[in-house]
Write a protein that holds these residues in place. Structure first.
Motif, PDB file in Angstrom:
ATOM      1  N   ARG A 157       1.030  -1.015  -0.144  1.00  0.00           N
ATOM      2  CA  ARG A 157       0.161   0.013  -0.138  1.00  0.00           C
ATOM      3  C   ARG A 157       1.009   1.294   0.202  1.00  0.00           C
ATOM      4  O   ARG A 157       2.125   1.179   0.468  1.00  0.00           O
ATOM      5  CB  ARG A 157      -0.937   0.028   1.177  1.00  0.00           C
ATOM      6  N   LEU A 158       0.414   2.131  -0.472  1.00  0.00           N
ATOM      7  CA  LEU A 158       1.357   3.397  -0.777  1.00  0.00           C
ATOM      8  C   LEU A 158       0.907   4.502   0.381  1.00  0.00           C
ATOM      9  O   LEU A 158      -0.242   4.551   0.697  1.00  0.00           O
ATOM     10  CB  LEU A 158       0.914   4.243  -1.982  1.00  0.00           C
ATOM     11  N   GLU A 159       2.093   4.810   1.124  1.00  0.00           N
ATOM     12  CA  GLU A 159       1.788   5.683   2.291  1.00  0.00           C
ATOM     13  C   GLU A 159       2.597   7.306   1.847  1.00  0.00           C
ATOM     14  O   GLU A 159       3.510   7.330   1.111  1.00  0.00           O
ATOM     15  CB  GLU A 159       2.643   5.436   3.428  1.00  0.00           C
ATOM     16  N   PHE A 160       2.012   8.233   2.314  1.00  0.00           N
ATOM     17  CA  PHE A 160       2.367   9.575   2.041  1.00  0.00           C
ATOM     18  C   PHE A 160       3.772   9.826   2.917  1.00  0.00           C
ATOM     19  O   PHE A 160       3.713   9.604   4.002  1.00  0.00           O
ATOM     20  CB  PHE A 160       1.459  10.598   2.503  1.00  0.00           C
ATOM     21  N   HIS A 184       4.607   9.580  -2.478  1.00  0.00           N
ATOM     22  CA  HIS A 184       4.255   8.354  -2.041  1.00  0.00           C
ATOM     23  C   HIS A 184       5.420   7.240  -2.037  1.00  0.00           C
ATOM     24  O   HIS A 184       6.243   7.377  -2.894  1.00  0.00           O
ATOM     25  CB  HIS A 184       2.983   7.854  -2.728  1.00  0.00           C
ATOM     26  N   LYS A 185       5.493   6.531  -1.204  1.00  0.00           N
ATOM     27  CA  LYS A 185       6.409   5.355  -1.009  1.00  0.00           C
ATOM     28  C   LYS A 185       5.439   3.978  -0.739  1.00  0.00           C
ATOM     29  O   LYS A 185       4.356   4.343  -0.117  1.00  0.00           O
ATOM     30  CB  LYS A 185       7.431   5.476   0.078  1.00  0.00           C
ATOM     31  N   VAL A 221       4.842   0.355   1.065  1.00  0.00           N
ATOM     32  CA  VAL A 221       5.152  -0.343   2.300  1.00  0.00           C
ATOM     33  C   VAL A 221       4.225  -1.703   2.089  1.00  0.00           C
ATOM     34  O   VAL A 221       3.381  -1.674   1.733  1.00  0.00           O
ATOM     35  CB  VAL A 221       4.925   0.201   3.736  1.00  0.00           C
ATOM     36  N   LEU A 222       5.037  -2.782   2.548  1.00  0.00           N
ATOM     37  CA  LEU A 222       4.300  -4.044   2.627  1.00  0.00           C
ATOM     38  C   LEU A 222       2.930  -4.237   3.457  1.00  0.00           C
ATOM     39  O   LEU A 222       3.030  -3.617   4.601  1.00  0.00           O
ATOM     40  CB  LEU A 222       5.232  -4.942   3.209  1.00  0.00           C
TER      41      LEU A 222
END
Lengths: 131, 352
Positions: free
Chosen positions: A105-108, A124-125, A127-128
């Motif tokens: 999922r992408l997190e800010f 965005h990056k 994360v599993l």
């Protein structure tokens, strides 16, 4: 990157806005003016769901200067659930945990800053996804 | 007209450092710190996490639970003492990232650890006054404690977000009463350009935290005509594990009323996020009809207190975003002091 340039890409970097071709249905990120597939010029803009799957990955150990404090870090190609493929940093993960096919999922996150006094660039990056 | 919380969410960095790991570096007695502060560990933000990123993630969880169009949010307030910019609002980036711009009022709040509840208070007031449809209030921090100082054992990172609204069908908890209590009390401060805060040691206790929180709770109970036994849950500001237990006991609350919202032993002190994150942990398990009392505390010093009543809709929204206890307990990674020092920028690099 000048603040004006990053400001122009906020819809994509902040909100993951993509465009879907009204002719063939293919989604593009960032949006295009002409669909490479069907040459259509009409698009529907939408916000992608912040979820996808790792398609490929690598580890960066000698990055460009903006990212030197983060090294080593993982980068992956993520196929979004909405279709487009994005190149993203993979955050908060041990390199041995990363595998093709894993959901993310992408997190800010903070991408980099222009030194101690310049603007901070956000985006965005990935994360599993852990249950 | 009922006004209340229609959506809520929290976000906590995944890294943790144990009290033993910090004590080892400074030759301190870890068991006495753990006993004295009632802390086991604290959260540590990554280099790419700050108040803005934590706020955006918390706000997205709040939006998922609220189920509203972010374009209808008329105000975005971020309360923090670690805004990434000295001049440029955190709230503007948050509002842009969630899609609430441009038809939106925005401001950053600061009042030590109660900056988050200030946003809740103002958002609630604006909705109640009919000036906005929805208001987003966020409390979040990536707080710093000087190396070796007692604060280093507790200064942590996290954020909580609340969307206030008056839609009868969307309210998950009504705000029934509010009360604020504030005097000029110099117990903790950080001057311009200083990296670490300073504090008054034991002066932060009785004349500050305990006096102010007591005043706020006494005031709101009187205003609401309620007593401690009327509540299922109470959330106090939690700079360490001991203070909320002690003030709760002193004010007549039971350990059972305090425990669900006392997240600090596993999280650390998230400053502006502290009592708001505690409230999210309570809402995650609350049942319709539950009465909740929340009382923040910000050095300088003041408290904002809220009486809330949980509604039926809470059961529909609890699973729509990550729960706070899951964020606390699962998917965490412990770091050693060296990595912690790098992540918290306690090491000066050649490029700086």
């Amino acid at each position: 990157m000048p603040p004006s340039r990053s400001w122009r890409s906020y819809p994509q970097t902040y909100r993951l806005e993509a465009a879907r071709c009204k002719g063939c249905g293919k989604a593009y990120y960032p949006p295009r003016l002409i669909c490479p597939g069907c040459k259509g010029r009409e698009f529907e803009h939408f916000r992608m769901k912040p979820s996808g799957t790792i398609v490929s990955h690598t580890v960066i150990r000698t990055p460009s200067s903006e990212f030197s404090g983060l090294a080593p870090f993982a980068v992956g190609i993520v196929e979004m659930d909405d279709g487009p493929r994005l190149t993203l940093q993979l955050a908060d993960v041990g390199f041995e945990e990363i595998k093709t096919g894993l959901p993310v999922r992408l997190e800010f996150r903070r991408m980099y800053s222009e030194g101690e006094s310049g603007v901070i660039h956000y985006g965005h990056k990935a994360v599993l996804v852990r249950k | 007209m009922a006004v209340g919380i229609i959506g809520y969410g929290a976000h906590i960095p995944r890294r943790r450092i144990k009290v033993e790991e910090i004590a080892k570096v400074w030759g301190a007695d870890a068991p006495s710190y753990k006993r004295g502060l009632e802390l086991l560990q604290k959260s540590v933000p990554a280099l790419d996490e700050d108040t803005i990123t934590l706020s955006v993630e918390a706000a997205r969880s709040a939006l998922a639970r609220a189920g509203i169009d972010p374009q209808e949010i008329g105000a975005v307030y971020v309360g923090s003492e670690s805004h990434p910019y000295a001049v440029k609002p955190s709230g503007a980036t948050v509002a842009e990232a969630i899609g609430a711009t441009p038809d939106c009022h925005c401001a950053d709040f600061e009042f030590a650890c109660k900056a988050g509840s200030e946003g809740m208070f103002v958002s609630y007031g604006l909705v109640k006054a009919g000036l906005i449809k929805y208001g987003l209030a966020i409390g979040g921090d990536t707080s710093q404690g000087a190396p070796g100082d007692a604060l280093e054992y507790s200064a942590a990172a996290g954020a909580a977000a609340f969307i206030m609204g008056a839609d009868e069908e969307r309210i998950v908890a009504t705000v029934d009463e509010t009360y604020s209590f504030m005097t000029d009390t110099p117990d903790f401060w950080r001057r311009e350009h200083q990296f670490y805060p300073s504090h008054g040691g034991r002066f932060t206790g009785e004349p500050a935290y305990f006096r102010i929180v007591t005043g706020a709770v006494a005031g709101i109970l009187k205003k609401a005509g309620m007593t401690p036994s009327d509540f299922q849950h109470v959330i106090f500001h939690q700079p360490n594990g001991k203070f909320p237990k002690r003030i709760g006991k002193r004010l007549g609350f039971t350990p059972e009323q305090i425990e669900t919202g006392r997240v600090v032993p596993l999280l650390g002190n998230t400053y502006s996020g502290a009592s708001p994150i505690g409230l999210t942990a309570v809402l995650d398990v609350a049942k319709p009809g539950d009465r909740i009392l929340m009382c923040s505390y910000g050095s300088g010093a003041g408290s904002d207190a809220f009486v809330l009543t949980v509604r039926e809709r809470i059961l529909e929204v609890q699973d729509l975003a990550p729960k706070t206890r899951w964020l606390l307990d699962e998917n965490i990674r412990f770091v050693e002091y060296g990595e912690y020092a790098k992540l918290r920028r306690k090491i000066r690099l050649a490029s700086e």
